[in-house]
Design a protein around this motif. Sequence first.
Motif, PDB file in Angstrom:
ATOM      1  N   LEU A 378     -41.676  47.441  52.491  1.00 46.23           N
ATOM      2  CA  LEU A 378     -41.771  48.826  52.951  1.00 46.23           C
ATOM      3  C   LEU A 378     -41.574  49.791  51.790  1.00 46.23           C
ATOM      4  CD1 LEU A 378     -42.073  50.713  55.376  1.00 46.23           C
ATOM      5  CD2 LEU A 378     -39.606  50.532  55.740  1.00 46.23           C
ATOM      6  N   GLN A 379     -40.587  49.504  50.934  1.00 45.56           N
ATOM      7  CA  GLN A 379     -40.316  50.377  49.796  1.00 45.56           C
ATOM      8  C   GLN A 379     -41.520  50.450  48.858  1.00 45.56           C
ATOM      9  OE1 GLN A 379     -36.930  51.986  49.069  1.00 45.56           O
ATOM     10  NE2 GLN A 379     -38.612  53.176  48.237  1.00 45.56           N
ATOM     11  N   ARG A 380     -42.118  49.277  48.597  1.00 44.66           N
ATOM     12  CA  ARG A 380     -43.282  49.265  47.715  1.00 44.66           C
ATOM     13  C   ARG A 380     -44.435  50.063  48.305  1.00 44.66           C
ATOM     14  NH1 ARG A 380     -41.748  43.743  46.788  1.00 44.66           N
ATOM     15  NH2 ARG A 380     -43.225  43.038  48.361  1.00 44.66           N
ATOM     16  N   GLY A 381     -44.551  50.037  49.652  1.00 38.43           N
ATOM     17  CA  GLY A 381     -45.623  50.780  50.283  1.00 38.43           C
ATOM     18  C   GLY A 381     -45.387  52.274  50.320  1.00 38.43           C
ATOM     19  N   LEU A 382     -44.117  52.683  50.202  1.00 42.86           N
ATOM     20  CA  LEU A 382     -43.800  54.107  50.286  1.00 42.86           C
ATOM     21  C   LEU A 382     -43.854  54.800  48.933  1.00 42.86           C
ATOM     22  CD1 LEU A 382     -40.790  53.967  52.761  1.00 42.86           C
ATOM     23  CD2 LEU A 382     -43.138  54.672  53.251  1.00 42.86           C
ATOM     24  N   LEU A 383     -43.855  54.038  47.859  1.00 42.50           N
ATOM     25  CA  LEU A 383     -43.865  54.623  46.523  1.00 42.50           C
ATOM     26  C   LEU A 383     -45.152  54.247  45.804  1.00 42.50           C
ATOM     27  CD1 LEU A 383     -40.182  53.830  45.456  1.00 42.50           C
ATOM     28  CD2 LEU A 383     -41.096  56.012  46.272  1.00 42.50           C
ATOM     29  N   PRO A 384     -45.614  55.083  44.905  1.00 37.86           N
ATOM     30  CA  PRO A 384     -46.850  54.753  44.185  1.00 37.86           C
ATOM     31  C   PRO A 384     -46.655  53.551  43.282  1.00 37.86           C
ATOM     32  CG  PRO A 384     -45.797  56.683  43.207  1.00 37.86           C
ATOM     33  CD  PRO A 384     -45.035  56.374  44.462  1.00 37.86           C
ATOM     34  N   SER A 385     -47.686  52.713  43.182  1.00 35.90           N
ATOM     35  CA  SER A 385     -47.602  51.553  42.295  1.00 35.90           C
ATOM     36  C   SER A 385     -47.571  51.974  40.834  1.00 35.90           C
ATOM     37  CB  SER A 385     -48.783  50.612  42.546  1.00 35.90           C
ATOM     38  OG  SER A 385     -50.014  51.301  42.346  1.00 35.90           O
ATOM     39  N   ARG A 386     -48.112  53.122  40.538  1.00 38.55           N
ATOM     40  CA  ARG A 386     -48.078  53.672  39.186  1.00 38.55           C
ATOM     41  C   ARG A 386     -48.206  55.183  39.293  1.00 38.55           C
ATOM     42  NH1 ARG A 386     -53.267  55.007  37.612  1.00 38.55           N
ATOM     43  NH2 ARG A 386     -52.661  55.060  35.426  1.00 38.55           N
ATOM     44  N   ILE A 387     -47.734  55.891  38.283  1.00 37.96           N
ATOM     45  CA  ILE A 387     -47.894  57.345  38.276  1.00 37.96           C
ATOM     46  C   ILE A 387     -49.056  57.706  37.349  1.00 37.96           C
ATOM     47  CG2 ILE A 387     -45.486  57.773  38.819  1.00 37.96           C
ATOM     48  CD1 ILE A 387     -44.982  58.436  35.923  1.00 37.96           C
ATOM     49  N   ALA A 388     -49.761  58.740  37.726  1.00 32.59           N
ATOM     50  CA  ALA A 388     -50.962  59.126  36.990  1.00 32.59           C
ATOM     51  C   ALA A 388     -50.614  59.628  35.586  1.00 32.59           C
ATOM     52  CB  ALA A 388     -51.707  60.215  37.759  1.00 32.59           C
TER      53      ALA A 388
END
Length: 633
Positions: A378-388
């Motif tokens: 759930l945590q991984r899905g709520l945060l971006p995998s990388r920032i632009a």
Amino acid sequence: MQRETVFRASANSGPLPGPPAVVRTSLPGNPLAPAAARRFVRAALADWTELGVPAAAGITDRLADDAVLLVSELVTNAVVHAGTAVELLCRLDEADPGESTETLLIEVSDHHPSRAVRGEQGPPPPGTPEYGRGLHLVATLSDSWGITYRTGTKTVWARLPVDGVRAVQEIEAYASEQAMQRGLRAAEILAPLPRRATHDTDWINRGALSFLAEASDLLAGQFDEDLVAALAGQLLVPRLADWCAVWLDDASEGPGRGVAGGGTGERLARVWHTSEHRIEELRRVLEKDPPRLPLAAGGAYPVPWPGEALTGEGSGAALSYRLTAGGRALGTLVIGRAGLVRFPDEVTGLVEDFSRRVALAISAARRYQRQATISQILQRGLLPSRIAEIPGVESGLVYEPRDQGGPGGDFYDVFQAGDGRWCFALGDVQGKGPEAAVVIGLARPWLRLLAREGYQVAEVLDRLNQLLLDDAAEAAAAAAAVVAVAGGQGVPPEGPTSRFLSLLYGELVPFEGGVRCTVACAGHPLPLLLSPEGEVRPAASPQTLLGVVDDETYTSETFELRTGDTLLCVTDGVTERRQGRLQFDDADGLAKALAGCAGLDADLVAERIKRLVHEFSERPLDDDMALLVLQAR
């Protein structure tokens, strides 16, 4: 927060405050570690004596020999059963008030108490007893000792009296009858003297309830099923058995098909033996030919003695127990003891009670791990995998949820919004866990959608505020309907349907020579702008939380980031970090910390602020912490 369970051998045991006569070192987890530990301890004692440390006046050659022997056994045991780096600490403590004896504290820590090292171990020196001499020596030589279990770490500590060493006869008496009379049940569990069948009834009559109570307390505090299996072996051997093995059913595969360790879903998780050099051979034999149990086996079930692995011990008795909880098979526990035709009934019943506690601990550990896995996904899905990556801008990010692996209430995002625009957000949701995850799961996609639709910064907050209020109203109406159907009295005005969110949201537009930044701050710690000269000022004005006031109108502020300018954005896990009554941001603490970061790049600024926040208090973080650093190149 870490959970720690301590077994102590006396009421006065445990680390005590003392003078700074302390040395520590790290040793590799290989066969060279015990010798290095012996040299280290001798050198430390010699240095303290030469320097005239007050507590070192009573150090004798006999004490040095005992300390070296004790640390050698502890380090050897850590290397054999963990194989990781070993931390060694030695400290001289002055006598407590009312006592006249200084003590030498020795601590040996490893990092994987549940994993045995594979590989052959040489036989012990001639004359070494075959019943777990390491822990027996600790109990015999020390004045008090104990084992501390923490997540990923096991520490064995012991105290030796500095004013000379007791005679062997006195030590033996202390380790047996005196220990029992003083009620040292915990020490007996982990470092007992060997008992045979003639002593079982007497011991069980006196110590069974204490054994089960303390075993339950220790097992219930573990959230790793492999550590539960390891502790089960330590608790049973050598108190009630010469060896022990635990098979665990794979939670995803289901139980083995009538064979302990032989089904496709079972694995041999732990093997424990009083003679450490026999563990690997016993493991190999049990893996190759596991004992077979009927599916309907209940209670204690006799299994063949693994004679191939235990040559030299003769024959003995072996019993197996199904580990079940809530009607579900979780694994199998097998114990054995040499020289017996059958186990005494007292032991059989006691181990059956013990196996139920092991099964409950395994079941609880699996539930915890399942929940932790769900939370991590759930945590991984709520945060971006990388920032632009933003042209002309370096970024630094720190994100530390209070509950590692669980969904926190803080979130961040940096994304491209199109047309040469990049947006960033740092938010903090009211509450934690699933309720916070729901709000984050709504807020992040809405932010991205509104930004990419071309809404300005203040307009994004206006619409997000209304969306949160509408969603909360729908959730409250649904909850009221459920309560009405159930005959309840209504829904509290505040509770799980609230959708409060503090948010710092901004837009970046790169141009020749800098970046144009527009920000709005809704109930969030204000962003701080650091100039290359070290001047710090707030970069936004405070406004109302999102999800609180209907039809609120938000405003934004625009400024330019020139080369070397740094924008720091944080959540209240940084500003409200506590040390007693003080907070990190009292008296502009965050601004002062940022001023000291002049000249550092974005990553170093983020790391320094994080370090200062951690160092502000010795307590673990009591809130999620997120910080984002944006620096114009």
